[in-house]
Motif scaffolding. Structure first.
Motif, PDB file in Angstrom:
ATOM      1  N   LYS D 235      22.275   7.162  83.169  1.00 51.31           N
ATOM      2  CA  LYS D 235      23.164   6.666  82.119  1.00 51.31           C
ATOM      3  C   LYS D 235      24.180   7.737  81.723  1.00 51.31           C
ATOM      4  N   GLN D 236      23.722   8.978  81.698  1.00 47.48           N
ATOM      5  CA  GLN D 236      24.633  10.056  81.310  1.00 47.48           C
ATOM      6  C   GLN D 236      25.771  10.218  82.328  1.00 47.48           C
ATOM      7  N   ASN D 238      27.008   7.818  84.115  1.00 51.21           N
ATOM      8  CA  ASN D 238      27.904   6.695  83.800  1.00 51.21           C
ATOM      9  C   ASN D 238      28.805   7.021  82.607  1.00 51.21           C
ATOM     10  N   ALA D 239      28.223   7.674  81.595  1.00 53.02           N
ATOM     11  CA  ALA D 239      29.021   8.034  80.415  1.00 53.02           C
ATOM     12  C   ALA D 239      30.121   9.022  80.784  1.00 53.02           C
ATOM     13  N   MET D 242      32.857   7.235  82.466  1.00 54.75           N
ATOM     14  CA  MET D 242      33.664   6.450  81.526  1.00 54.75           C
ATOM     15  C   MET D 242      34.692   7.326  80.824  1.00 54.75           C
ATOM     16  N   PRO D 274      26.291  -1.450  84.966  1.00 50.66           N
ATOM     17  CA  PRO D 274      24.883  -1.049  84.879  1.00 50.66           C
ATOM     18  C   PRO D 274      23.952  -2.244  84.970  1.00 50.66           C
ATOM     19  N   GLY D 307      33.781 -11.134  82.929  1.00 53.86           N
ATOM     20  CA  GLY D 307      33.261 -10.763  81.599  1.00 53.86           C
ATOM     21  C   GLY D 307      32.292  -9.604  81.634  1.00 53.86           C
ATOM     22  N   SER D 309      32.744  -6.286  81.567  1.00 51.42           N
ATOM     23  CA  SER D 309      32.995  -5.027  80.864  1.00 51.42           C
ATOM     24  C   SER D 309      31.803  -4.671  79.984  1.00 51.42           C
ATOM     25  N   VAL D 310      31.510  -3.394  79.861  1.00 49.78           N
ATOM     26  CA  VAL D 310      30.373  -2.998  79.008  1.00 49.78           C
ATOM     27  C   VAL D 310      30.674  -3.215  77.534  1.00 49.78           C
ATOM     28  N   PHE D 311      31.934  -3.446  77.183  1.00 53.22           N
ATOM     29  CA  PHE D 311      32.289  -3.586  75.765  1.00 53.22           C
ATOM     30  C   PHE D 311      32.273  -5.029  75.295  1.00 53.22           C
TER      31      PHE D 311
END
Lengths: 311, 311, 311, 311
Positions: D235-236, D238-239, D242, D274, D307, D309-311
């Motif tokens: 996850k880190q 991925n961050a 981003m 993810p 649809g 997008s992570v947001f």
């Protein structure tokens, strides 16, 4: 006659030098500590010499003790390159003060890899690159020049210092590669750095340096009477020393001393009184900007006592 | 006698000025265009004057045509503040070249709101703030000084130019607030800016400016023989002009002209030959760094023809 | 139904909040000290709340104690401007991380007065300028929105805090004038700054803020079911929060927390779990970059315990 | 089971890919031109692939045409170093966006030689240095990983591209020496640069890259089911993608695409959804910030249509 006045002989200045030496406060500041060979020098030491236009020289304190010239040699390398190629050099290095210690790299980037002036490391690398291209052996050429002007055939590279600089040379390597990425360095970088480090390692005493700087007070004429630079070129080097010769303290040096000067982190400073004399002072304790604390004080006193500031 | 030599009279330089005027190429560069009052001035115009130490003055071309002095007045404001408070000023403004046009703001931030020198706008705002604190009417005080030194009681603010500067004054307002945020400006900012814009708006001709600059060639002595600054302070202003007087081209100006000088975006430049004379040249076409193209050429020619560079 | 899932109710998170509160180490960092009203707040305080998509809210610690929202309100001002004018805003403010605290000003200069993003002060001033142009009373409009979304009609400006900000406002004034000099601010600057300082002074508690942020978890739908922003616009604000919401620590916040978030120097942070819930945490002790130390820890624990990081 | 959902198979996305390919406008932007091998690639080309969590892959256009991965490999080198040494890496490289292309060097200087993040060249050199220290053959280790994850044993270094990079490598050499001057690079620089240039030269097609990126969508689990990274570490990464994965356009990429992504100047971009899938797109025409114009458009369309997008 290559220069105009009957300027005073070196001995004329001896009493002034003695007054300065009597009053100077050494021991302030710190010796340069980025390489061991410089860090071990006692910041309390002090010497000062004046050379006249005819090769006479006198001094006080440790004026015959050799020290590491470091950046002072940038002046001589610049003079030799100008003698070889003239104003073409200025297409590859500027002649403006750099303004700020922290931005040497951002300025290089912002100004397309052209260093601001020949006295910051970036600019001196360009100068050495061009001297190497012109002569095939930049550091040997420089050493020969300094021996001739100082009249001291014993001058030599301090190879231990040069090796120590090389071992801590990543920053200069970064500068050289960065400038090369813009096309303003043409020589292979590892040997170029060797020449540069040898150039900085030369040991000289105050008398040697005052004498070697004489051609700038004589408007381009060497110790043997031959001409190295045109009158105009010699004045231009003095101008560059005035605006760029003492790291990020050139404004302060002009304000306090009022002479063209060039300092080195070995604690030496040379200064030029055009048409009169040259001065060299040495004291290893440096201020935060890399200039000798007692050295600047001594030159400040020199122009105050003699009235010889150019302003 | 406040100064040493029997320096030549102004007329001595007339033939040199005529030779320069005959050869000068005007029309290069562009007039400043950030306010209409400056943009409409023909870049082809040219005038030049020399003033001697005794108040004599002669000139060529449009040497009696008034123009907008702009940043040249920063020299006089600095002199007045030094006369009031001496070296304390230097706690609030530096005396190092700024190095780069783009970084005026980052340098202010990096150096805790202390402008690099009194000749960049940031530093001049600090000077005007201190003059205002000392006198209560900074711009009037400056105007009175310029009238007295030039012997021209007709000098006045151009209030149209001042209003135009104010209407385009957001950048100077930003600088003033930013410096105030570090505590180096004490006056309320709107009236401070008014004084600053009026100071820049004063119209003078080459003769006026050459005469008004005379105290710097006379080592601090005013036109009426009274002393404004100590000998040392006057030399220090000359030093600051040499290293900081022509925006980010001080190195180039020292290299080419070799005299302390101060330029303005109105196209004027004053230069000081210590102990000899002062020079003012005007031609509105500016180079990319804000200095008069023909003006720098004319001063370059002046020191080449007369040998009067300080180097 | 404006959003997809049956997301859990706020109470679902209560045990997680209790676990976080039990383990949190407060008292680290320092309260903001640039204005007295913030400096006197005890850094030991702590509260945290979660709001669900339907307006339910629960919390731990001092979750009902109002604190100064400061920069958190920049999110709401941005949302209101986007609702008014849509993507045209992005011609006047960027949406890239600023990269470095020290270069806010040099970046503004380098990038022609267009602030990097709406969450640095420079960008927020542009947003407030545009909100003022659109509504005629930017701060009142914002306050009305926050009252409606939080359901708390008692929300108010803290005029003492606003006055204190104004008294220390030279830096924001400098930014505003600087941006205006590039034409990206249109309102007169003194009243613009008043609106900006009032906007920052609004006091809210964790429940208020978690509820007020709900429209970002509901993809643009307000508390009353009406649509403020398109789905796409709401996601875009979340994206800007992710890359720019926590000063120069957005990378670290994404790395540790993995949610869109916005912090303020009052010690609050809001975070969005799209389509699920919103979180607000408060603890006044700040790290060197201006984010609440215990607040970031608490959000880090929240995504670790719930697995709700977007990554 | 190492991941949670029953995510859709790759074929599920085929109609979306076809719709994107039908609408895409290629031919905008310019191929990278700093080395000949990249400059000669037609900017009109386009391919796109999606890989699911189980190793299924489908694509459109030239999805099986190998291209130069360039900076995309920085993601894999980072993953391998984190697998070797974990969070200790972060003492030597940051994880904040760099903010500005021009200041990579000034930031390095300002922040004591610690690069801002592992995806700018400076940071990637630190990562390769550490991988070399850990494995003894950084580039071979990386190649082996990519072959395994993509299931393509034919992957190879393009030694012509690597040699071309080396021939234009002064800027990377400058960065490496500069970082070394602060002690954050430990390997000798010439071989380190060789590894770095080989790493960038690897050729892969869209299917290879989408498959190789799968471990980031599977929260750290490799293609063979073994775990490379902890869930948290994946996850880190991925961050960091981003906030830092698309040069100085990470904010814009997050705003438009809303997925962790990493681009290269060969025109490729990988993106991670993810727990669902990975995407790779390729089109060589770059925008001013070095990202594929059609590539970003295609990913923007992908998240709009799905649809996801992570947001």
């Amino acid at each position: 006659m290559p220069y105009e006045h009957e300027a005073p002989k070196a001995e004329h200045y001896l009493s002034v030098l003695e007054e300065i030496a009597a009053g100077i406060r050494t021991g302030r500041g710190r010796s340069a500590d980025y390489i061991p060979a410089l860090a071990c020098v006692d910041p309390d030491r002090f010497g000062m010499a004046v050379a006249d236009l005819d090769g006479g020289v006198c001094g006080v304190g440790e004026w015959r003790t050799p020290f590491s010239t470091q950046s002072i040699t940038k002046v001589f390398a610049l003079a030799l390159v100008l003698a070889h190629e003239g104003a073409e050099l200025w297409d590859h290095v500027g002649r403006e003060p750099s303004g700020n210690p922290f931005n040497s790299l951002v300025q290089l980037e912002y100004e397309n890899g052209i260093p601001r002036n020949p006295f910051i490391n970036a600019g001196a690398l360009v100068v050495t690159d061009r001297l190497q291209t012109a002569t095939g052996d930049a550091s040997a050429d420089l050493l020969a020049f300094l021996r001739a002007e100082s009249g001291n055939p014993e001058l030599r590279f301090d190879l231990e210092v040069a090796a120590s600089e090389a071992a801590h040379g990543d920053r200069n390597a970064a500068l050289a590669h960065f400038i090369a990425s813009y096309g303003h360095i043409r020589q292979p970088i590892p040997p170029l750095l060797d020449h540069y480090f040898r150039q900085c390692s030369i040991e000289m005493d105050c008398a040697d340096l005052a004498l070697a700087t004489g051609f700038l007070a004589r408007h381009g004429v060497r110790a043997d009477g031959s001409r190295l630079l045109s009158r105009s070129e010699a004045k231009q080097i003095n101008a560059v020393m005035m605006t760029c010769g003492t790291y990020d303290a050139a404004g302060d040096f002009a304000y306090r001393v009022g002479l063209p000067g060039k300092s080195g982190v070995g604690g030496g400073i040379v200064a030029v009184v055009p048409n009169r004399c040259t001065v060299c002072v040495w004291s290893p304790g440096l201020d935060a900007r890399g200039n000798s604390v007692a050295g600047v004080d001594a030159l400040d006193a020199f122009t105050t006592l003699t009235g010889l500031s150019v302003f």
